[in-house]
Each structure stands twice: as C-alpha cells, then as structure tokens.
Enzyme design. Structure first.
Site, PDB file in Angstrom:
ATOM      1  N   HIS A   1      -1.882  -8.790   1.939  1.00 29.69           N
ATOM      2  CA  HIS A   1      -1.597  -7.519   2.615  1.00 29.69           C
ATOM      3  C   HIS A   1      -2.703  -7.251   3.632  1.00 29.69           C
ATOM      4  O   HIS A   1      -2.847  -7.997   4.603  1.00 29.69           O
ATOM      5  CB  HIS A   1      -1.467  -6.409   1.578  1.00 29.69           C
ATOM      6  CG  HIS A   1      -0.876  -5.133   2.102  1.00 29.69           C
ATOM      7  ND1 HIS A   1      -0.187  -5.046   3.285  1.00 29.69           N
ATOM      8  CD2 HIS A   1      -0.861  -3.862   1.581  1.00 29.69           C
ATOM      9  CE1 HIS A   1       0.227  -3.803   3.473  1.00 29.69           C
ATOM     10  NE2 HIS A   1      -0.178  -3.058   2.458  1.00 29.69           N
TER      11      HIS A   1
ATOM     12  N   HIS B   1       6.363 -12.808   8.674  1.00 33.26           N
ATOM     13  CA  HIS B   1       6.356 -11.470   8.082  1.00 33.26           C
ATOM     14  C   HIS B   1       7.487 -11.381   7.078  1.00 33.26           C
ATOM     15  O   HIS B   1       8.538 -12.014   7.253  1.00 33.26           O
ATOM     16  CB  HIS B   1       6.520 -10.392   9.166  1.00 33.26           C
ATOM     17  CG  HIS B   1       6.279  -9.002   8.687  1.00 33.26           C
ATOM     18  ND1 HIS B   1       7.255  -8.243   8.093  1.00 33.26           N
ATOM     19  CD2 HIS B   1       5.155  -8.233   8.687  1.00 33.26           C
ATOM     20  CE1 HIS B   1       6.760  -7.062   7.766  1.00 33.26           C
ATOM     21  NE2 HIS B   1       5.491  -7.027   8.109  1.00 33.26           N
TER      22      HIS B   1
ATOM     23  N   SER C   1       0.825  -1.219   0.000  1.00 35.37           N
ATOM     24  CA  SER C   1       0.000   0.000   0.000  1.00 35.37           C
ATOM     25  C   SER C   1       0.854   1.262   0.000  1.00 35.37           C
ATOM     26  O   SER C   1       0.546   2.235  -0.702  1.00 35.37           O
ATOM     27  CB  SER C   1      -0.965  -0.001   1.185  1.00 35.37           C
ATOM     28  OG  SER C   1      -0.277  -0.161   2.410  1.00 35.37           O
TER      29      SER C   1
ATOM     30  N   ARG D   1       3.416  -4.570  16.982  1.00 34.62           N
ATOM     31  CA  ARG D   1       1.996  -4.226  16.861  1.00 34.62           C
ATOM     32  C   ARG D   1       1.117  -5.322  17.441  1.00 34.62           C
ATOM     33  O   ARG D   1       0.026  -5.049  17.953  1.00 34.62           O
ATOM     34  CB  ARG D   1       1.649  -3.948  15.398  1.00 34.62           C
ATOM     35  CG  ARG D   1       2.415  -2.779  14.792  1.00 34.62           C
ATOM     36  CD  ARG D   1       2.188  -2.663  13.298  1.00 34.62           C
ATOM     37  NE  ARG D   1       2.645  -3.860  12.586  1.00 34.62           N
ATOM     38  CZ  ARG D   1       2.464  -4.081  11.293  1.00 34.62           C
ATOM     39  NH1 ARG D   1       1.840  -3.184  10.548  1.00 34.62           N
ATOM     40  NH2 ARG D   1       2.922  -5.183  10.722  1.00 34.62           N
TER      41      ARG D   1
ATOM     42  N   ASP E   1      -1.739  -8.979  12.325  1.00 38.65           N
ATOM     43  CA  ASP E   1      -3.055  -9.528  11.988  1.00 38.65           C
ATOM     44  C   ASP E   1      -3.504 -10.638  12.931  1.00 38.65           C
ATOM     45  O   ASP E   1      -4.694 -10.971  12.981  1.00 38.65           O
ATOM     46  CB  ASP E   1      -3.040 -10.066  10.554  1.00 38.65           C
ATOM     47  CG  ASP E   1      -2.705  -8.990   9.541  1.00 38.65           C
ATOM     48  OD1 ASP E   1      -3.335  -7.918   9.599  1.00 38.65           O
ATOM     49  OD2 ASP E   1      -1.814  -9.208   8.702  1.00 38.65           O
TER      50      ASP E   1
END
Length: 467
Positions: free
Chosen positions: A296, A343, A266, A352, A398
C-alpha cells in the site's frame, strides 16, 4: 501625500470590514454539513426502500480467495474509482479539481483545504470558504507539550510510520467523540463530535508529522507552526523548506493522495474500525497501520529504491532507450517485478501519475531522475503487455512521486509514507464523518472455510448434473 495616505488607509479599512462582514454571513463547513445531512439521510432511505433487495453483483469463489477484489459491498460517498477513467472526487476528475478548486494567489495547484470541503459537501468552495478552513486548522493545530515530549522520546530507529501511529494514539486522549459517547450522547449527534475530532486531528497532523521528521533526520531542531500559511505551506515549512515550488508540490501531493474510494487498505481499515464506534483518532491510526504496508503506502519508497538500483546497474544517467529496454526485459526474465506499475483496480495510466508528470515537465524538465521516470513510462507498459500476464501495465501514483520529492532535497525515502498518511487523513476522515451522519452499522461480513466452499460447490455440481 497626506490625502493619498488617508485614502489608502480608508480603503484598507473598508477591505477589512468587507472581509469581516463576509465571514459573519458565510456558511461554515460545519453549518453546511448540518444542512446536507438530513437531505442525504432521506436520499439513502429512499434508495433502500425502492431498491433494497436488488442485487449489485455476484461473488465467485475466486473473489473470496482473491482479496475480495471486485465485490461490491461498501458505500463510500467521497470518491469513486473507475478502472478505465481513474479517481473522481465527488464526481470531479483530478484535472477538473486542479482547474476548479481554489489556489493560493499566483499558484497553480489546488489547496487541499478546498478538496476537503469538496469531499465533505460535494460542492466547490469559494476562496473565502477555503481560507476559513486554513484559518480554522491553524487555530486548532497546537499540540500539547506532554505529547510533543513523548514524540521526542521515540527512538530514532523507530520507523516514521510507527511513530505517526503512536503519536495519533497519544492524541486520542483529546477525543470529543469518546467523551460524548461516554456521556450518553444520542446517536443522531455522533457526527458532530466526529467532525470536531477530525478537524482537530487534521489540523495537528502537520505539526506531529514534521516533529517526527525533524527528530529523526535533523537532530530535533524544530520549526514551529505559523498561522500565516495554508495547511500545505505550513507543513512544508515545518519540514524545513521555504521553497515556494516545493510548497506547490505539497499542495498537489496532499490533494491527489487524499482519497481513492473505500476499498483500499487504509480507507477500509479506517471505516472498519470506525464502524465499531472507535473515535476518529483510533480509526485513523488503524488506517495508518495499513498504509505502512509494502503493498500500500510503502510502495512509493520501494519505487525510489528500485530506481536507484536501475541507475547503478545501467551505469548512471542519462541512459539510452535501448539499454533501459534491455534492463527491463532482463528484470522480468529473472522473475522480478517493475515497481510502480499496475494497480488492483485501474486499467490505464493512473491520473495521479499524469498530473505529477505534468508538474515535472512544467517545473523540472531537465532533472535526470525525472527523465528516467518518463523514459520508463514510454518503455515499460509495452514490455509488460507483451507478457500477456499483466492486466494493467500502466504506471500508478507511486511511480513518480519519489523523484519529485528528491529534486527538492527531500531525500529521506523512509519518511515518504508519512506524507501519504497526512494526505490520506482528508479522505478517510471525511468519510468517517459521513459514516456517523448516515448511521452506518458495524461492519461484519460473512467468512467461510475451504471445507464449506467445497461442500457447497459439490452440491451445486450435483444439482446441475441431475437436471
């Protein structure tokens, strides 16, 4: 009594006068950018003069075929991702941002407005500066009636991310950059209208995104923008939640999903399209088409759906460590992956993920779905490491976000990537402003064919053999 009332009135008037005076003397974000841009321009000119011909790294054939991973070929000032440390926003880790960035009164999580100021300037803003951003976004946040009517006409079956991309394209008619460029503005001033477009777009995104959500999932019953709240609370309220804990979650979520250096899909798509001098609306829309991909931004809803499958196949919650261990091993034996783990860059637990885990332990430790995510965190990395095939067996962002949203009744996982997209605007658009300010050129890397690579490598081999 009358005297005390008079004193209270006078004190309130004095406070208002002090705030008004501070607002008049405070440097605005745009003013600060105008101060910083020539300094950064001079710095980059000096770096290029002194080091322009130095080599940053080598490119192998495997890199060319492997998604260009590891190739050092972009400059993104807003954040840097270290494989062993995680993301740093302008040099600050996520825990440091949580500690240092301003918060709402009584809140524990940073305001995304503060992070945006940090990404733009590299500086920690004051409470007053953050409030000025909240106020400015509220003032810029109205969306035209005809745009809303078009959004309302989208078929409910159209994916929310497709609706977001189309909605941003609709907003493009308001682009100040596109108008200024058509009018012949000097390139040294490109950043000015890019900044204005970016501020306008970020301000409008909560209204647009909430409109899509309420249309698809709540029969078109809308909640209008309030000018009393911060950006995150406004978004959460328009989605339909008045829960202060969910507002806090949104502040955290919109902060940590904002930026992840410049090479992710992105961010890179936004930069690439922006390098053609497409305006911020078109550039951001391009980035969102990339975010919508399963590899993504769509990954968070895939994780949640996988967790639901896990729960069904193990016979419900709670589940024992032994049973979960057997399930994960069986999953891998069948050639399936464990979503939310691994990742492209990171080689440790995603910070995160960690901050979301801390939020969960603080606010909802007894949620069975949260407990399942934490059990998986204890089990999965060790099993993946045993295979010897996984460079990073640790959870990414995620792996946790979906269960937090579910806990607060936000169950429509098809919409989750839109939340990600609203957050990502902070990072990609702040980077785009700097791209314009620094005069970055059209991006045009060299591509090769397999035939060229074979011929080149054969020549290298012959030259080596002849020595």
């Amino acid at each position: 009594m009358a005297l005390r009332a008079s004193i209270r009135t006078a004190s309130a008037a004095a406070r208002r006068a002090a705030i008004a005076s501070q607002a008049r003397t405070m440097v605005t974000l745009k003013e600060r950018m105008a101060q910083l841009i020539p300094i950064k321009q001079a710095e980059i000119k000096d770096v290029k003069t002194k080091h322009g011909e130095k080599v940053l790294g080598n490119v192998t054939v495997s890199m060319a075929y492997g998604g260009m991973r590891g190739i050092k070929g972009l400059v993104t000032e807003t954040s840097l991702l270290d494989s062993n440390e995680g993301i740093r926003f302008r040099g600050l880790t996520i825990p440091e941002c949580q500690e240092k960035l301003p918060k709402v009164k009584g809140g524990m999580e940073p305001l995304p407005e503060g992070l945006f100021w940090l990404l733009m300037t590299g500086e920690i803003p004051t409470d007053a500066q953050v409030k000025s951003i909240s106020h400015e976004w509220n003032e810029r946040g109205s969306v035209s009636k005809h745009t809303l009517e078009v959004i309302d006409a989208f078929p409910k079956s159209l994916h929310p991310m497709s609706q977001l991309v189309a909605s941003v394209a609709l907003l493009q008619e308001e682009s100040l950059f596109a108008k200024a460029y058509a009018d012949g503005v000097h390139k040294s001033q490109y950043w000015d209208t890019t900044y204005e477009d970016s501020m306008n777009l970020i301000a409008k995104l909560p209204t647009v995104a909430a409109r899509i959500y309420r249309n698809v999932y709540h029969g078109g019953k809308h909640i209008h923008l309030s000018k009393k709240h911060d950006w995150s609370a406004n978004f959460a309220t328009m989605l339909g939640s008045n829960n202060p804990a969910f507002h806090e979650l949104m502040r955290l979520y919109l902060t940590i999903h904002s930026d992840h250096e410049g090479g992710n899909v992105s961010a890179h798509a936004t930069h690439l399209v922006g390098s053609a001098l497409s305006d911020p609306y078109l550039s951001y829309a391009a980035g969102m088409t990339g975010l919508a991909g399963p590899l993504h931004g769509l990954a968070n809803q895939e994780v949640l759906r996988w967790l639901k499958d896990v729960i069904m196949e193990v016979g419900g919650l709670p589940v024992s460590k032994e049973k979960l261990n057997d399930y994960i091993r069986d999953t891998l034996k069948k050639g399936r992956v464990v979503p939310g783990y691994g990742h492209a860059v990171l080689r440790k637990t995603d910070p995160r993920f960690t901050c979301q885990k801390e939020f969960a332990l603080k606010h909802l430790p007894n949620d069975l779905h949260v407990q399942l995510v934490h059990q998986l965190h204890d089990i999965v990395p060790g099993i993946l490491a045993e295979t010897g095939k996984v460079q990073n067996p640790w959870p990414n962002v995620d792996a946790h976000s979906g269960v937090l949203l579910q806990h607060y009744g936000f169950t429509e996982d098809n919409y989750y990537t839109v939340l990600f997209g609203v957050s990502r605007a902070l990072g990609v658009l702040s980077s785009l402003v700097w791209d314009r300010a620094l005069g970055f050129p059209l991006e045009r890397p060299k591509s090769l064919t397999t035939g060229w690579i074979k011929d080149y490598c054969e020549k290298l081999d012959k030259a080596a053999a002849a020595k």
